[in-house]
Design a protein around this motif. Structure first.
Motif, mmCIF file in Angstrom:
data_model
loop_
_atom_site.group_PDB
_atom_site.id
_atom_site.type_symbol
_atom_site.label_atom_id
_atom_site.label_comp_id
_atom_site.label_asym_id
_atom_site.label_seq_id
_atom_site.Cartn_x
_atom_site.Cartn_y
_atom_site.Cartn_z
ATOM 1 N N GLU A 73 0.871 -1.180 0.000
ATOM 2 C CA GLU A 73 0.000 0.000 0.000
ATOM 3 C C GLU A 73 0.903 1.224 0.000
ATOM 4 O O GLU A 73 1.655 1.439 0.955
ATOM 5 C CB GLU A 73 -0.910 0.008 1.226
ATOM 6 C CG GLU A 73 -1.762 -1.236 1.397
ATOM 7 C CD GLU A 73 -2.849 -1.398 0.340
ATOM 8 O OE1 GLU A 73 -3.198 -0.401 -0.330
ATOM 9 O OE2 GLU A 73 -3.360 -2.525 0.189
ATOM 10 N N ARG A 74 0.830 1.999 -1.061
ATOM 11 C CA ARG A 74 1.770 3.124 -1.199
ATOM 12 C C ARG A 74 1.061 4.368 -1.709
ATOM 13 O O ARG A 74 0.052 4.294 -2.406
ATOM 14 C CB ARG A 74 2.891 2.765 -2.179
ATOM 15 C CG ARG A 74 3.731 1.596 -1.731
ATOM 16 C CD ARG A 74 4.830 1.301 -2.732
ATOM 17 N NE ARG A 74 5.648 0.200 -2.273
ATOM 18 C CZ ARG A 74 6.973 0.168 -2.353
ATOM 19 N NH1 ARG A 74 7.621 1.181 -2.888
ATOM 20 N NH2 ARG A 74 7.638 -0.871 -1.909
ATOM 21 N N TRP A 75 1.626 5.523 -1.352
ATOM 22 C CA TRP A 75 1.206 6.780 -1.966
ATOM 23 C C TRP A 75 1.816 6.839 -3.366
ATOM 24 O O TRP A 75 2.879 6.255 -3.612
ATOM 25 C CB TRP A 75 1.668 7.973 -1.132
ATOM 26 C CG TRP A 75 1.061 8.002 0.229
ATOM 27 C CD1 TRP A 75 1.679 7.782 1.421
ATOM 28 C CD2 TRP A 75 -0.319 8.253 0.553
ATOM 29 N NE1 TRP A 75 0.785 7.877 2.455
ATOM 30 C CE2 TRP A 75 -0.444 8.163 1.952
ATOM 31 C CE3 TRP A 75 -1.448 8.527 -0.201
ATOM 32 C CZ2 TRP A 75 -1.662 8.340 2.609
ATOM 33 C CZ3 TRP A 75 -2.662 8.706 0.443
ATOM 34 C CH2 TRP A 75 -2.763 8.620 1.829
ATOM 35 N N ALA A 76 1.160 7.546 -4.261
ATOM 36 C CA ALA A 76 1.645 7.645 -5.637
ATOM 37 C C ALA A 76 2.989 8.366 -5.708
ATOM 38 O O ALA A 76 3.752 8.175 -6.649
ATOM 39 C CB ALA A 76 0.613 8.357 -6.510
ATOM 40 N N SER A 77 3.282 9.194 -4.706
ATOM 41 C CA SER A 77 4.581 9.858 -4.579
ATOM 42 C C SER A 77 4.856 9.980 -3.082
ATOM 43 O O SER A 77 3.963 9.723 -2.271
ATOM 44 C CB SER A 77 4.555 11.230 -5.271
ATOM 45 O OG SER A 77 3.555 12.050 -4.724
ATOM 46 N N PRO A 78 6.077 10.370 -2.687
ATOM 47 C CA PRO A 78 6.326 10.521 -1.251
ATOM 48 C C PRO A 78 5.270 11.418 -0.606
ATOM 49 O O PRO A 78 4.775 12.370 -1.223
ATOM 50 C CB PRO A 78 7.720 11.148 -1.195
ATOM 51 C CG PRO A 78 8.383 10.636 -2.446
ATOM 52 C CD PRO A 78 7.286 10.599 -3.474
#
Length: 196
Positions: A73-78
């Motif tokens: 699960e990640r953000w599209a960018s920092p």
């Protein structure tokens, strides 16, 4: 050769799911200044975030108060970039824009210090910190507001991302209203602590 291909497929693991703080659609608010007024230019200082959450991967708080870093699960960018861009988009919808070159007057400077950015799956999104407005006019003191935003989240990571997006919208509302009040020379309203 087939064995190598099968091993590669088996080790691939679950797919990475990307989330964003950017709204799917920008809804003009028009509540930061009078109708037909020129946009208010600001300088948005670099956001400050706790280093442990300023990642692409999600750091979530579990029910036992431990934390887990979710690789899938990640953000599209920092997160710092996600939050800054989302705030600028939301502020723009309120008639508050980032100053560009050639601005004659000294625009107000807005600083945002996020002390806590918490993701509690199936419970809530919680963002806490301070924002400051340093007016561009000499002799006018800076304003500092504390804030705590909590948004309930249904089960599932997309619902948690949506809760964070709602919190960012509310933060943009408060900052937009504060900047507009500062420009008018009116008292800047600090939002009350969120008790949800």
């Amino acid at each position: 050769m087939c064995a190598v291909a099968l091993a590669a497929c088996a080790s691939a693991g679950p797919p990475v799911r990307l989330h964003t703080l950017m709204p799917a659609e920008i809804v003009p608010h028009g509540n930061s200044g009078p109708a037909g007024a020129a946009p208010i230019a600001i300088v948005l200082e670099p956001l400050r975030l706790p280093v442990q959450v300023d990642l692409a991967q999600w750091l979530v708080r579990l029910p036992d108060d431990s934390v887990a870093l979710l690789e899938q699960e990640r953000w599209a960018s920092p997160l710092r970039d996600e939050m800054r861009q989302a705030l600028l988009e939301e502020l723009d919808a309120r008639g508050v824009v980032e100053a560009r070159g050639g601005v004659a007057a000294r625009p107000p400077r807005v600083g945002i210090d996020v002390r806590r950015f918490e993701s509690l799956p199936g419970r809530e999104a919680r963002i806490e910190g301070t924002w400051t407005i340093q007016p561009g006019r000499p002799g006018v003191e800076a304003v500092r507001c504390e804030w705590l935003l909590r948004e309930a989240a249904a089960p599932g990571m997309p619902a948690l991302a949506a809760a964070h997006r709602r919190a960012v919208v509310r933060l943009a509302d408060a900052i937009g209203d504060g900047v507009a009040a500062s420009i008018r020379g009116a008292p800047v309203p600090c939002p009350p602590p969120d008790s949800r």
